[in-house]
Every structure is written in structure tokens, then in C-alpha cells.
Design an enzyme around this catalytic site. Sequence first.
Site, short mmCIF file in Angstrom:
data_model
loop_
_atom_site.label_atom_id
_atom_site.label_comp_id
_atom_site.label_asym_id
_atom_site.label_seq_id
_atom_site.Cartn_x
_atom_site.Cartn_y
_atom_site.Cartn_z
N GLY A 29 31.46 47.58 46.51
CA GLY A 29 32.79 47.44 47.10
C GLY A 29 33.88 47.60 46.05
O GLY A 29 33.77 47.07 44.95
N ALA A 47 41.64 50.46 30.29
CA ALA A 47 41.40 49.76 29.03
C ALA A 47 40.24 50.38 28.27
O ALA A 47 40.28 50.52 27.04
CB ALA A 47 41.14 48.28 29.31
N ARG A 100 27.67 53.15 48.10
CA ARG A 100 26.34 52.53 48.07
C ARG A 100 25.33 53.64 47.78
O ARG A 100 25.59 54.80 48.07
CB ARG A 100 26.02 51.87 49.42
N ASP A 150 26.93 41.84 42.09
CA ASP A 150 25.56 41.53 41.70
C ASP A 150 24.57 42.61 42.14
O ASP A 150 23.57 42.86 41.46
CB ASP A 150 25.15 40.15 42.22
N GLY A 151 24.85 43.29 43.25
CA GLY A 151 23.97 44.38 43.66
C GLY A 151 23.98 45.51 42.65
O GLY A 151 22.93 46.08 42.31
N THR A 187 34.61 42.49 41.97
CA THR A 187 34.40 42.20 43.39
C THR A 187 35.41 41.17 43.83
O THR A 187 35.69 40.21 43.09
CB THR A 187 32.98 41.67 43.66
N ILE A 188 35.97 41.34 45.03
CA ILE A 188 36.93 40.36 45.53
C ILE A 188 36.26 39.05 45.92
O ILE A 188 36.93 38.03 46.10
CB ILE A 188 37.73 40.91 46.73
N ASP A 189 34.94 39.05 46.03
CA ASP A 189 34.22 37.86 46.50
C ASP A 189 34.12 36.75 45.45
O ASP A 189 33.88 35.59 45.81
CB ASP A 189 32.81 38.24 46.95
N ASP A 227 31.76 36.00 43.55
CA ASP A 227 30.46 35.32 43.67
C ASP A 227 29.51 35.67 42.52
O ASP A 227 28.29 35.64 42.68
CB ASP A 227 29.80 35.66 45.01
N ARG A 285 31.67 37.83 51.56
CA ARG A 285 30.22 38.05 51.67
C ARG A 285 29.53 36.76 52.02
O ARG A 285 29.65 36.29 53.14
CB ARG A 285 29.66 38.69 50.40
N ALA A 332 46.76 26.42 55.43
CA ALA A 332 46.01 26.48 56.69
C ALA A 332 45.56 25.07 57.07
O ALA A 332 45.45 24.18 56.22
CB ALA A 332 44.81 27.41 56.53
N ARG A 375 43.55 32.81 69.39
CA ARG A 375 43.65 34.22 69.01
C ARG A 375 42.88 34.48 67.71
O ARG A 375 43.18 33.88 66.68
CB ARG A 375 45.12 34.63 68.82
N GLN A 383 41.94 43.45 52.52
CA GLN A 383 41.84 42.56 51.37
C GLN A 383 41.37 43.26 50.10
O GLN A 383 41.53 42.74 49.00
CB GLN A 383 40.89 41.40 51.69
N ARG A 384 40.78 44.43 50.26
CA ARG A 384 40.31 45.18 49.09
C ARG A 384 41.38 46.10 48.51
O ARG A 384 41.21 46.64 47.42
CB ARG A 384 39.09 46.04 49.46
#
Length: 333
Positions: A12, A23, A73, A104-105, A127-129, A131, A173, A188, A252, A260-261
Site C-alpha cells: 500500500g 532523501a 502487489r 510487513d508483507g 504504511t499508514i497502519d 503496525d 488493517r 469522537a 449513518r 486516507q492514503r
Amino acid sequence: MSKRVAILTSGGDAPGMNACIRAAIIACQKAEYTLLGYQHGYNGLLQQEHVSLSLGSTHNLIQQGGTILHSARCKEFKNREGLMKAADNLKQAEIDTLIVIGGDGSFRGASKLSEHWDGQIIGIPGTIDNDIAGTDATIGYFTAIDTAMSSIDKVRDTADAFERIFLVEVMGRNAGFLALNAALSSAADYVVVPEFFESAETEIQKMVTQIKAQRALKGAVSFIIVVAENVWPNGLAGLTEALQQHDISDVRPVTLGHVQRGGSPVAQDRLLATTLGEHAIKLVGSEATNIMVGEVNQHPVTVPLSRTWETSKPLNDARVEAMRTLMNERYSE
């Protein structure tokens, strides 16, 4: 002896990948290394699809979202034949060091490649995640929080106008970093993250109790629930139905999705990407290989690639406690 370095972006895309590439280009130019960019992730490596990267490629690059090398991918890279072909292509291109920007993938793929290629492999977390273990943050994460926060702010406006309940699904994810921080920064009313998800039944009871308590206290006001993707059974449709079964109507659902990406990276992502890209080039030619360059307490660090997926990265305890305090749990006491 001058080194030949290759760089690619995989998986992603994330805001700040271009800043990292920039850089690396400048650092390679200063060190008098040759830098090639493989296009379309590991697919480009298998097709020997690469371009020369020079200072001319860096103009206005730091502020661009996405990745100029494109990403994809690659199923073929998961089998032995694909890995051997990639290794052979790297040898033919006389590459000394391969730099992989991804999650990580992508790192698992790079680690498998090292079984067939004896060159140096360096990973950079993009990655935006967020993780990836071994680094406080990943490239793209900060921008994604801002994007999600801005979107939730806009949702709040229409929620207030109609005094409705809105469910906002954010990416992540299988991790709750983005959901937690987007929820906390946008004020929120409730957040659902995989790290603390027990069951739909338990969660819906908490949610309904807080909604009814707040409305009993304040009247028919808006209520924003942020939900991490891949957590709720059947997604937002399932959660909407569950709320309706408890007499919570006028709900809703909003899925933010791939917005978001995108976008220009915020300062924190530009700084992180620039620091990691420059530090990765510093390691070219060293004995360090099969490692990821990350950042901890604003200092570059290196960790084994395997640690990035074998170790679970916890949510920030202080942020979790802040969210628990500031959520409407006080209404249920």
C-alpha cells in the site's frame, strides 16, 4: 569502490514515500553511489523494470503523495521461482544493496529474497497502519491521522445538524493505531479497535448504554463512533443493524477508504521519511543486512526484519487511557 543501490516501494502506498526516495537520491549522489528505482514494487524487479534516479528527479518531490516508482502487489514473488528470478535480476543489474519501502508483507518478501541473493537488504517502514514493530511510527501514519481527523470533523458538522449517529470506518488493517488517534484528535464519542474488541455483544451493550445515557442527559445530540476496519462482523452494515435492534435509529455509516492514503505528507511524515532514507544510505556497504531502519525517540535505529512481524506492537498506553477517560464512559457510571 562505488556502490550500486536499488530502491522500490511495495504494498500500500503512503504519504511520504516520495520524500524518502528523495532523501535516498540526494544521499546517494553525495556518496557517489548509483541509484536505480524499480517500478511497480516487486513486479518491476521481476521484469527488470528500473529507472535511473538522479538529482533531477527530486524537484518538488518532498510534498507529493503517492510514489513516483508506483506500487503493486506481487503474487509471483511469493513462490520460489519468482524469488530466484528476482535474485538473478539483481545480479544482472549488479546491485549491491536493495532498499524496500513498505509494510510487513514487503519485509517478509525481502527476507525470503535474502535466501537466494547475497546482497544487502534494508527495509524502511512505509504504511499508514503503523503496525510495524521496532519503530515508533511508520511513513504515512501521521498524514493518515490528519486526513481521518479532518474527515471526521466534517462528518461532525452534518451529524450535529441532524442530531444523528454516524459510524466512521477508518483503515488500519488489523491494528487500531489510526482509529484510536483519529478518534481522540477529532473528539469522537466512541472508538472500536481490534486490540480491545471482546465480542460484538459486549461492545454493542457498552455503545448503546453510552448513547442512551448521553441523550438522556443532553437530548438528541450527535454521536460519532470511529471503527477500525476488519473488526466488526459484517462491517458498518452489521454495526448499523445491531444498533437498530436496540432501538437506535437514524444511523449513518461512512467508510473513509483510500482517501486516507492520499494527500501531501504532513511535516512529521516528511521529517521521518527524510531521516530514514538518509540513514539507510549511510548503512550501504556495511555488514548490516536483512534489517529495517526505524526511529525510536526521534533517533534512527536498526532492527532485524523478522522482528517487524514477529513482535506485536502495542497501542500507546497514554493515548488509550486518554480515550477511555474522554469517551462517554462517564455517562454509564
